[in-house]
Scaffold this motif. Sequence first.
Motif: not given
Length: 330
Positions: A25-29, A40-47, A128-129
Amino acid sequence: MPQYHVYGVGNALVDLEYEVPDSLLGELEIDKGLMTLIEEERHHQLLEELADLHSRPCGGGSAANTITATAQLGSSAYYSCKVADDVTGAYFLDDLTANGVKTNLDRDSLAHGHTGKCIVMVTPDAERSMNTFLGITREISVSELDEAAIRDSQYVYIEGYLVPESNARAAAVKARQVAQASSVKTSLTLSDANMVNFFKDGLNEIIGDGLDMVFSNEDEARLMFGASSIEECLEGMKSISRQFAMTRGPKGAMVYDGEKIYDIPAKKVHAVDTNGAGDIYAGAFLHGLTNGMSFAECGELAGYAATALVQQMGARLSREQMTEVAKRFA
């Protein structure tokens, strides 16, 4: 008798749930324990960052979870929402139908676009986050409402997650107004601390001059009313609703029937995932309310369903599991 026990309006999402360590969680902020809206861009980055981890899709959306739980317990339910004509939208619609929920959705007239998705990260403490890409559900508006179905319901249920988008908030307000004009009872969930933190004025717009039933957890109530004690939380809840249920995690819940506060303790269990706990609590409570149960009994049923849910991964129990829950309180 009305055709529907509960009519819901809210977002339509498909959850992608991952078990992750706190360090990730910390690494992904990621803001732990909260719902964060993302593009959408952040969604794909997280995936991409989560590509090596296993996930499974599950029908989601806060009010959708609630309405599904109500239907699984045996109530007649209707859900207004918006999905796109993609694979995810078809999955969501099929899931509603399989659980016996009527809807405004028509497979042959779905709009082009992307159905909303929610990346849910569950840490070892069961918290859950959520990071939510709303997609086409961001466009939900009064056009998705079925006013005839609202008027033919016992309760209307609105999710607080609609508040950030002006058109979605307008749909929530309209649903309340149609219900009140037809003597249909109104209910709302405050949904999330971020909704209260950043959109309190919008929530008050949805609440209007008061509702029949409000669902909240203690943190949301403290933020909503600037409360420093449980007593102030309770007085604040009374100021916006004739009845309410305020959950308190391992401390159980406090429910108010308009005259008396019931303090309902929680059963001690090992929680593995709290995603959807508030949603299933509201769904079970509304099932009880619309089927002649007392407030204390509603609280017991809702607490039992939520307790069963947090002992497994995912935001919903299966239809078979909910049938067993219903049998215990028949």
